[in-house]
Design an enzyme around this catalytic site. Structure first.
Site, PDB file in Angstrom:
ATOM      1  CG  HIS A  43     -12.409 -28.003  16.276  1.00  0.00           C
ATOM      2  ND1 HIS A  43     -13.154 -28.825  15.468  1.00  0.00           N
ATOM      3  CD2 HIS A  43     -11.142 -28.483  16.217  1.00  0.00           C
ATOM      4  CE1 HIS A  43     -12.362 -29.760  14.954  1.00  0.00           C
ATOM      5  NE2 HIS A  43     -11.143 -29.566  15.388  1.00  0.00           N
ATOM      6  CG  HIS A 103     -26.047 -20.515   7.234  1.00  0.00           C
ATOM      7  ND1 HIS A 103     -26.490 -19.651   8.205  1.00  0.00           N
ATOM      8  CD2 HIS A 103     -27.049 -21.430   7.067  1.00  0.00           C
ATOM      9  CE1 HIS A 103     -27.711 -20.013   8.582  1.00  0.00           C
ATOM     10  NE2 HIS A 103     -28.066 -21.087   7.922  1.00  0.00           N
ATOM     11  CG  HIS A 211     -28.057 -25.424   5.763  1.00  0.00           C
ATOM     12  ND1 HIS A 211     -28.926 -25.161   4.724  1.00  0.00           N
ATOM     13  CD2 HIS A 211     -28.418 -24.584   6.770  1.00  0.00           C
ATOM     14  CE1 HIS A 211     -29.778 -24.219   5.095  1.00  0.00           C
ATOM     15  NE2 HIS A 211     -29.484 -23.845   6.337  1.00  0.00           N
ATOM     16  CB  SER A 265     -29.199 -31.174   5.218  1.00  0.00           C
ATOM     17  OG  SER A 265     -28.493 -31.739   6.306  1.00  0.00           O
ATOM     18  CD  GLU A 429     -30.877 -19.800   6.222  1.00  0.00           C
ATOM     19  OE1 GLU A 429     -30.624 -21.000   5.989  1.00  0.00           O
ATOM     20  OE2 GLU A 429     -30.976 -19.338   7.359  1.00  0.00           O
ATOM     21  CE1 TYR A 465     -34.032 -22.130   5.031  1.00  0.00           C
ATOM     22  CE2 TYR A 465     -34.261 -20.801   6.998  1.00  0.00           C
ATOM     23  CZ  TYR A 465     -33.690 -21.873   6.330  1.00  0.00           C
ATOM     24  OH  TYR A 465     -32.768 -22.670   6.965  1.00  0.00           O
ATOM     25  CG  ASP A 593      -6.324 -20.462  18.864  1.00  0.00           C
ATOM     26  OD1 ASP A 593      -6.168 -20.114  17.679  1.00  0.00           O
ATOM     27  OD2 ASP A 593      -6.564 -19.636  19.770  1.00  0.00           O
ATOM     28  CG  ASP A 595      -3.176 -25.678  12.954  1.00  0.00           C
ATOM     29  OD1 ASP A 595      -3.184 -25.863  11.732  1.00  0.00           O
ATOM     30  OD2 ASP A 595      -2.355 -24.933  13.520  1.00  0.00           O
ATOM     31  CB  THR A 598      -5.244 -27.609  18.441  1.00  0.00           C
ATOM     32  OG1 THR A 598      -5.750 -26.520  17.651  1.00  0.00           O
ATOM     33  CG2 THR A 598      -3.822 -27.943  18.033  1.00  0.00           C
TER      34      THR A 598
END
Length: 656
Positions: A43, A103, A211, A265, A429, A465, A593, A595, A598
């Site tokens: 993506h 991450h 995250h 999150s 983390e 963590y 590819d 962007d 697309t």
């Protein structure tokens, strides 16, 4: 700007971007630990953004590299440093180079030298490892060449609608003073470092804790997630950077870096893919946009010029065997850390972001494992003091000893100063409250303002963590993943206090013994691909499904091609596709590819054939005119010959 004096700029800065996208097909993705989450295309491409900060007076410099990657492992750091030494001598070494990850949980894995992280990737994947290392080094080389006088400006703001605490039960165990500092149980601080040349911004780094889990564990397309989108939006949409044309000299470089994101999150409604909407792609865009807008607001406002030195310290510590003084433990007694071990809740996953397929494990209480661990603690007081009440499932030290190197025990801890800004490099983390304690320790010693001291998480290696002792006792996902036990954070507070003291006093620090280089122990995954064949009756690059004759602006265009396996050539620095517009007598590229509009999707067909589906979500403001979509691939025959090819769709019209 009234306080700018270009002739007396204190610093020199270089900035650059490079592509680090790994294998787009059949590579296990890293982050969620799901064996069935294997890459099927792209993506958005993953990028490395490198920044060199130099003081021409003292000749001190630091190199900060922010990468659209799931994690940074010592494997990457060691190889990058080795190559930089070959290229630049001792200019860039372990103490003045900080390599961090945003991450994202949607990048191909297999680039660690520790077995745990390659379990879902069929082992070590050299192609992805090379793409990451070569891209990072390329970014550094370009940033080094880009060094020029610059003005640094620093500002802070707040962003309150882009994160939520995903482990509130653990957070609420902290002392009231800590909870009062974070009344909404999030860290809203947004920090922007802007780089100006001749009065014009040419780069920016934004730090915000959230995250990169807007894309869920159901997604199989490579994605930079929300921080990747924020950087893309600022660079590509706002500033007009073309990653293919401007790769060696972009007008603007924007990085969105992580801080203490351990328990926050982006899934605002408390479930994967939920919040702000119920669509993971739209959530990625919206959370990324909110981070961009917060950064842009700071950039557009008053940003005072930043003075101060460039400095750095780094030390390697064995977190499995540290004595932590009473000054840092909080209970008036000395304690020791323990060998690494994962608790039952770690195998459940984080409910807000990505529960695992291990249905026998739960966040919080796990009665069988709790009982077994209580029994072990009864006969081992040292283990009880360090790890209780963790329900130990995986004693990683035993796996390290008898099953090969599974997790890292020796950790690099770093402190970098860029003018008035201090970055605490932690290879894990860090929850917001654990981060607050680390920041306070450094700020007090350095005499710095607390907002100017940040935790740079996911830096240089990975140890899972870091929670406060109080959060640890809750044994939620984060506490169960705090491998070295209840005193891990106090141990790190002790370490960073030592680094800060040495920096304040101008004293060197012995770096200690680094984690071993495990490169020679790697067994590459079995990734040999069969020869490519086009679908029956087709040639490579033929169009299987043509576009419609016309579309309205804003509609989706889909074209299918007879393709080949994309792992033949990762097209690093290039593209597998182009959307082209006919204008002024020629076809010109308007999207590739990397962007947002697309997607490049690969699927295996019969008899080693491949079907490639290219989608273009035409923007609502797309001009009327003639368009087409091109595909670029590489096939390999029985003889091993690799042949590049391309395919072109029929033309179609975009109508307003």
């Amino acid at each position: 700007m009234s306080d700018t004096n270009y002739s007396t700029d204190r610093h020199r800065v270089g900035r650059a971007i490079a592509d680090i996208t790994g294998e787009p097909a059949e590579a296990g993705m890293l982050g969620y630990g799901m064996a069935d989450q294997k890459s099927t295309g792209i993506h958005t491409r993953l990028r490395s953004r490198a920044f060199v900060f130099a003081d021409p007076i003292t000749d001190h410099r630091v190199l900060l590299i922010i990468n659209d990657l799931p994690l940074i492992f010592s494997s990457i750091t060691q190889e990058v440093l080795r190559r930089l030494a070959g290229r630049f001598g001792d200019t860039y070494g372990e103490s003045n180079v900080m390599i961090t990850a945003t991450h994202t949980h949607c990048g191909p894995g297999g680039y660690s030298h520790h077995q745990l992280y390659n379990k879902t990737t069929d082992g070590f994947r050299p192609a992805t490892f090379r793409a990451i290392v070569e891209g990072i080094v390329e970014a550094v080389e370009r940033a080094h060449e880009d060094l020029a006088p610059a003005t640094l400006r620093l500002a802070h703001g707040e962003l309150r609608d882009a994160s939520v605490n995903r482990s509130r039960a653990a957070f609420d165990r902290n002392p009231q003073a800590d909870k009062d500092f974070f009344p909404d149980a999030i860290d809203p601080q947004n920090t922007l470092l802007r780089i100006d040349r001749d009065g014009e911004p040419v780069g920016a780094i934004d730090w915000f804790a959230a995250h990169c889990t807007s894309m869920t564990n159901r997604n199989t397309l490579i994605s930079g997630d929300n921080k990747g989108y924020a950087a893309y939006y600022w660079e590509r949409i706002v500033e007009g950077v073309d990653y293919l044309v401007d790769s060696e000299d972009p007008d603007f470089v924007a990085a969105f870096a992580q801080t203490n994101a351990g328990d926050v999150s982006p899934n605002l409604d408390g479930a994967p893919g939920h919040g702000p909407t119920n669509d993971e792609v739209e959530n990625t865009r919206q959370i990324g946009t909110r981070q961009y807008e917060a950064a842009a607001k700071l950039s557009d406002g008053y940003m005072p010029r930043m003075a101060g030195d460039i400095d750095c310290r780094l030390i390697h510590v064995d977190l499995s065997a540290m004595t932590v003084s009473a000054e840092f433990t909080g209970d008036g007694s000395e304690h020791r850390t323990a060998k690494p071990a994962a608790g039952a809740s770690a195998f459940a996953g984080a409910g807000f972001d990505g529960p695992t397929n291990w249905k026998t494990f739960h966040e919080g209480r796990n009665p069988l494992w709790d009982w077994m661990s209580r029994l072990a603690y009864r006969f081992n007081s040292k283990l009880r003091d360090a790890q209780s009440p963790k329900a130990i499932v995986a004693p990683s030290s035993l796996l390290n000893r008898f099953g090969g190197p599974y997790v890292q025990e020796i950790a690099p801890v770093q402190l970098i100063r860029i003018g008035e800004l201090f970055l605490i490099g932690i290879p894990g983390e860090v929850t917001i409250t654990a981060g607050l304690r680390l920041r306070r320790a450094v700020a007090e010693i350095m005499g710095a303002e607390l907002p100017n001291v940040l935790v740079a998480g996911y830096a240089n290696a990975y140890i899972h963590y870091i929670t406060t002792p109080e959060e640890y006792d809750a044994q939620r996902y984060e506490g169960a993943s705090t491998l070295f036990g209840r005193w891990e954070l106090p141990a790190l507070q002790q370490v960073v206090s030592g680094l800060a003291t040495a920096m304040r006093d101008g004293q060197p620090v012995s770096p200690g013994i680094a984690a071993p280089d495990l490169a020679e122990q790697q067994k590459p995954a079995k990734t040999t691909l069969p020869p490519d064949f086009p679908p029956a009756g087709k040639h490579f690059g033929d169009v299987v499904t043509e576009p419609e004759d016309s579309y309205r602006a804003g509609q989706k265009v889909v074209v299918e091609f007879a393709g080949a396996h994309p792992n033949r050539d990762l097209h690093r620095g290039g593209t597998y596709l182009m959307v082209q517009h006919y204008d002024a007598g020629r076809w010109g590229m308007i999207a590739d590819d990397g962007d947002w509009a697309t997607t490049f999707r690969w699927a295996r067909g019969a008899a080693s054939s491949s079907l490639v589906t290219i989608t273009w979500n035409s923007p609502a403001d797309t001009p009327e005119g003639r368009y087409r979509i091109r595909y670029y691939g590489d096939s390999q025959s029985h003889s091993g010959e690799r042949v590049p090819f391309s395919g072109t769709s029929a033309e179609f019209q975009i109508l307003s």
